[in-house]
Motif scaffolding. Structure first.
Motif, PDB file in Angstrom:
ATOM      1  N   THR A 217       0.884  -1.138   0.174  1.00 25.92           N
ATOM      2  CA  THR A 217      -0.079   0.126   0.089  1.00 25.92           C
ATOM      3  C   THR A 217       0.940   1.276  -0.072  1.00 25.92           C
ATOM      4  O   THR A 217       2.149   1.168   0.084  1.00 25.92           O
ATOM      5  N   LYS A 218       0.225   2.377  -0.231  1.00 23.79           N
ATOM      6  CA  LYS A 218       1.157   3.638  -0.120  1.00 23.79           C
ATOM      7  C   LYS A 218       1.635   3.739   1.120  1.00 23.79           C
ATOM      8  O   LYS A 218       2.795   4.149   1.301  1.00 23.79           O
ATOM      9  N   ASP A 219       0.819   3.455   2.153  1.00 24.69           N
ATOM     10  CA  ASP A 219       1.490   3.903   3.704  1.00 24.69           C
ATOM     11  C   ASP A 219       2.716   2.895   3.797  1.00 24.69           C
ATOM     12  O   ASP A 219       3.513   3.185   4.273  1.00 24.69           O
ATOM     13  N   GLN A 220       2.410   1.536   3.054  1.00 23.24           N
ATOM     14  CA  GLN A 220       3.586   0.629   3.354  1.00 23.24           C
ATOM     15  C   GLN A 220       4.871   1.324   2.776  1.00 23.24           C
ATOM     16  O   GLN A 220       5.890   1.213   3.215  1.00 23.24           O
ATOM     17  N   LEU A 221       4.504   1.593   1.504  1.00 20.58           N
ATOM     18  CA  LEU A 221       5.690   2.309   0.883  1.00 20.58           C
ATOM     19  C   LEU A 221       6.271   3.416   1.372  1.00 20.58           C
ATOM     20  O   LEU A 221       7.621   3.661   1.577  1.00 20.58           O
ATOM     21  N   TYR A 222       5.510   4.321   1.907  1.00 26.89           N
ATOM     22  CA  TYR A 222       5.699   5.682   2.748  1.00 26.89           C
ATOM     23  C   TYR A 222       6.821   5.254   3.848  1.00 26.89           C
ATOM     24  O   TYR A 222       7.749   5.606   4.196  1.00 26.89           O
ATOM     25  N   ASN A 223       6.315   4.137   4.690  1.00 29.72           N
ATOM     26  CA  ASN A 223       7.236   3.885   5.873  1.00 29.72           C
ATOM     27  C   ASN A 223       8.508   3.017   5.302  1.00 29.72           C
ATOM     28  O   ASN A 223       9.391   3.410   6.004  1.00 29.72           O
ATOM     29  N   GLU A 224       8.508   2.625   4.303  1.00 37.52           N
ATOM     30  CA  GLU A 224       9.689   2.167   3.667  1.00 37.52           C
ATOM     31  C   GLU A 224      10.715   3.239   3.514  1.00 37.52           C
ATOM     32  O   GLU A 224      11.955   3.215   3.836  1.00 37.52           O
ATOM     33  N   ALA A 225      10.178   4.167   2.680  1.00 40.21           N
ATOM     34  CA  ALA A 225      10.738   5.584   2.388  1.00 40.21           C
ATOM     35  C   ALA A 225      11.316   6.084   3.540  1.00 40.21           C
ATOM     36  O   ALA A 225      12.217   6.795   3.496  1.00 40.21           O
ATOM     37  N   LYS A 226      10.609   6.205   4.576  1.00 37.68           N
ATOM     38  CA  LYS A 226      10.841   6.940   5.685  1.00 37.68           C
ATOM     39  C   LYS A 226      12.152   6.417   6.590  1.00 37.68           C
ATOM     40  O   LYS A 226      12.953   6.931   6.917  1.00 37.68           O
ATOM     41  N   LYS A 227      11.945   4.674   6.179  1.00 29.05           N
ATOM     42  CA  LYS A 227      13.095   4.175   7.108  1.00 29.05           C
ATOM     43  C   LYS A 227      14.286   4.311   5.873  1.00 29.05           C
ATOM     44  O   LYS A 227      15.541   4.509   6.846  1.00 29.05           O
ATOM     45  N   LYS A 228      14.328   4.479   4.889  1.00 34.49           N
ATOM     46  CA  LYS A 228      15.550   4.861   3.883  1.00 34.49           C
ATOM     47  C   LYS A 228      15.748   6.251   3.891  1.00 34.49           C
ATOM     48  O   LYS A 228      16.756   6.453   3.080  1.00 34.49           O
TER      49      LYS A 228
END
Length: 108
Positions: A78-89
């Protein structure tokens, strides 16, 4: 419930059945969902006399899988999952990105 089930499995069956009915499933469908779920749990724990290969060898339980196989044609994270991954990176500009842009930035 199958003959020889223990009290824990009986409670589990009733809990799952009631939950399915609350979500709008017919009584027949709720019973089927509960039976399949409990039978799989019994197979994994060695309580069932016979079971399918997928019931005993799937590395993830239904709760661990979190609905990964609950529908076909999955659109990926989901967009939220992608966002969280981007936040981690620590990807800059992630808050203003749409789902497609997040995928591209993450290399998905």
């Amino acid at each position: 419930m199958p003959a020889g089930s223990n009290a824990k499995r009986e409670r589990q069956y009733e809990h799952i059945k009631e939950g399915a009915e609350k979500r709008g499933a017919s009584e027949k469908r709720a019973k089927e969902i509960a039976s399949r779920t409990v039978n799989k749990a019994r197979a994994r724990s060695g309580e069932a006399k016979s079971s399918s290969r997928t019931s005993t060898q799937d590395p993830k339980s239904a709760s661990q899988r979190g609905g990964e196989r609950s529908h076909s044609g999955s659109q990926g994270p989901t967009k939220d999952q992608l966002y969280n991954e981007a936040k981690k990176k620590n990807i800059e500009g992630r808050s203003s990105m749409n789902k497609q842009q997040l995928r591209k930035a993450l290399g998905h």
